[in-house]
Design a protein around this motif. Structure first.
Motif, PDB file in Angstrom:
ATOM      1  N   LEU A   1       0.817  -1.196   0.000  1.00 42.79           N
ATOM      2  CA  LEU A   1       0.000   0.000   0.000  1.00 42.79           C
ATOM      3  C   LEU A   1       0.861   1.262   0.000  1.00 42.79           C
ATOM      4  CD1 LEU A   1      -2.838  -1.015   2.483  1.00 42.79           C
ATOM      5  CD2 LEU A   1      -2.989  -0.795   0.013  1.00 42.79           C
ATOM      6  N   ALA A   2       1.940   1.236   0.782  1.00 44.08           N
ATOM      7  CA  ALA A   2       2.809   2.410   0.841  1.00 44.08           C
ATOM      8  C   ALA A   2       3.485   2.650  -0.504  1.00 44.08           C
ATOM      9  CB  ALA A   2       3.844   2.248   1.945  1.00 44.08           C
ATOM     10  N   PHE A   3       3.897   1.579  -1.171  1.00 38.58           N
ATOM     11  CA  PHE A   3       4.510   1.704  -2.491  1.00 38.58           C
ATOM     12  C   PHE A   3       3.515   2.325  -3.466  1.00 38.58           C
ATOM     13  CE2 PHE A   3       5.551   0.082  -6.726  1.00 38.58           C
ATOM     14  CZ  PHE A   3       6.883   0.432  -6.825  1.00 38.58           C
ATOM     15  N   ALA A  65      17.947  -5.225   1.548  1.00 33.92           N
ATOM     16  CA  ALA A  65      18.871  -5.063   2.670  1.00 33.92           C
ATOM     17  C   ALA A  65      18.388  -3.976   3.620  1.00 33.92           C
ATOM     18  CB  ALA A  65      20.267  -4.737   2.155  1.00 33.92           C
ATOM     19  N   SER A  66      17.890  -2.868   3.080  1.00 37.92           N
ATOM     20  CA  SER A  66      17.459  -1.775   3.947  1.00 37.92           C
ATOM     21  C   SER A  66      16.248  -2.152   4.786  1.00 37.92           C
ATOM     22  CB  SER A  66      17.166  -0.511   3.130  1.00 37.92           C
ATOM     23  OG  SER A  66      16.060  -0.720   2.285  1.00 37.92           O
ATOM     24  N   LEU A  67      15.422  -3.047   4.290  1.00 38.56           N
ATOM     25  CA  LEU A  67      14.278  -3.507   5.086  1.00 38.56           C
ATOM     26  C   LEU A  67      14.723  -4.329   6.289  1.00 38.56           C
ATOM     27  CD1 LEU A  67      11.798  -4.498   2.264  1.00 38.56           C
ATOM     28  CD2 LEU A  67      11.575  -2.587   3.858  1.00 38.56           C
ATOM     29  N   ASN A  68      15.881  -4.958   6.184  1.00 38.11           N
ATOM     30  CA  ASN A  68      16.359  -5.824   7.251  1.00 38.11           C
ATOM     31  C   ASN A  68      17.417  -5.195   8.139  1.00 38.11           C
ATOM     32  OD1 ASN A  68      14.880  -8.333   6.883  1.00 38.11           O
ATOM     33  ND2 ASN A  68      15.848  -8.366   4.877  1.00 38.11           N
ATOM     34  N   LEU A  69      17.818  -3.983   7.846  1.00 35.31           N
ATOM     35  CA  LEU A  69      18.840  -3.328   8.661  1.00 35.31           C
ATOM     36  C   LEU A  69      18.227  -2.717   9.912  1.00 35.31           C
ATOM     37  CD1 LEU A  69      21.024  -1.463   6.032  1.00 35.31           C
ATOM     38  CD2 LEU A  69      21.656  -3.437   7.393  1.00 35.31           C
ATOM     39  N   GLY A  78       9.542  -0.097   7.177  1.00 32.31           N
ATOM     40  CA  GLY A  78       9.234  -0.723   5.897  1.00 32.31           C
ATOM     41  C   GLY A  78       8.276   0.097   5.064  1.00 32.31           C
ATOM     42  N   GLY A  79       7.293   0.719   5.708  1.00 33.78           N
ATOM     43  CA  GLY A  79       6.337   1.541   4.980  1.00 33.78           C
ATOM     44  C   GLY A  79       6.967   2.775   4.376  1.00 33.78           C
ATOM     45  N   VAL A 100      10.642  -7.536  -1.703  1.00 35.11           N
ATOM     46  CA  VAL A 100      10.141  -7.476  -0.328  1.00 35.11           C
ATOM     47  C   VAL A 100       9.792  -8.873   0.167  1.00 35.11           C
ATOM     48  CG1 VAL A 100       8.246  -6.626   1.111  1.00 35.11           C
ATOM     49  CG2 VAL A 100       9.367  -5.097  -0.499  1.00 35.11           C
ATOM     50  N   THR A 101       9.181  -9.672  -0.692  1.00 34.46           N
ATOM     51  CA  THR A 101       8.824 -11.037  -0.310  1.00 34.46           C
ATOM     52  C   THR A 101      10.060 -11.839   0.070  1.00 34.46           C
ATOM     53  OG1 THR A 101       6.911 -10.973  -1.771  1.00 34.46           O
ATOM     54  CG2 THR A 101       7.681 -13.141  -1.085  1.00 34.46           C
ATOM     55  N   LEU A 102      11.093 -11.754  -0.733  1.00 34.43           N
ATOM     56  CA  LEU A 102      12.330 -12.483  -0.427  1.00 34.43           C
ATOM     57  C   LEU A 102      13.039 -11.914   0.800  1.00 34.43           C
ATOM     58  CD1 LEU A 102      13.709 -13.056  -4.024  1.00 34.43           C
ATOM     59  CD2 LEU A 102      12.613 -14.724  -2.512  1.00 34.43           C
TER      60      LEU A 102
END
Length: 139
Positions: A1-3, A65-69, A78-79, A100-102
Motif C-alpha cells: 500500500l505504501a509503495f 537489505a534496507s528492510l532488514n537493517l 518498511g512503509g 520485499v517477499t524475499l
C-alpha cells in the motif's frame, strides 16, 4: 500500500522534496534527477557518486537489505522505504513485491518449519512489557 501511495503521489511534490534536498531536478521528473545524480550533475563527485551509482545498479538488493537493517525506522520503517521507492518511480511494482517477499521470507519460513518458536518470543515480549510497565509506574 505504501509503495502504491508513493506511485500515486504527484510528481510536483516529489520534485519539491528533491530540490529541497539539494538535488537538481532536470525536466521536473524524479527519474531524471536520479539519472543526473548518477551522471554527476547536481551533486559532488567522487566516493558519494560511486556509492549512489552502485546502490542504484543493485536497487532491489538495496531495498531488501534496507528492510532488514536495524535503524530503518529513520526512513519510516518498511512503509517509509516502500513509499520512497514508489515516489522515486525507479522500481517496477512486481520486482519490488518480489524483493520485499524475499527480504521478509526467512522469518515465516522458520516459523512454518518449526525452527523458530513464536510462543517463546511472545512470552519474552510479555515479560519485557511487564518490566517496562513496572519501571514506568515507579517514575
Amino acid at each position: 500500500l505504501a509503495f502504491a501511495a508513493g506511485q500515486l503521489m504527484p510528481i510536483q511534490l516529489s520534485t519539491g522534496w528533491l530540490k529541497r534536498s539539494g538535488i537538481v531536478v532536470p525536466d521536473g521528473a524524479p527519474a531524471s534527477a536520479v539519472h543526473a545524480l548518477l551522471a554527476g550533475h547536481g551533486s559532488p563527485s567522487g566516493m558519494r557518486q560511486r556509492l549512489v551509482a552502485r546502490l542504484m545498479a543493485y536497487r532491489y538488493l538495496t531495498v531488501a537489505a534496507s528492510l532488514n537493517l536495524p535503524g530503518n525506522s529513520i526512513l519510516g520503517g518498511g512503509g517509509g522505504i516502500a513509499f520512497l521507492c514508489g515516489a522515486s518511480r525507479q522500481f517496477k511494482w512486481y520486482w519490488f513485491v518480489l524483493s520485499v517477499t524475499l527480504a521478509v521470507a526467512p522469518v515465516p519460513v522458520l516459523v512454518v518449519t518449526g525452527a523458530l518458536d513464536v510462543g517463546t518470543l511472545v512470552h519474552l515480549q510479555h515479560q519485557v512489557q511487564n518490566l517496562f510497565g513496572k519501571l514506568i509506574s515507579l517514575l
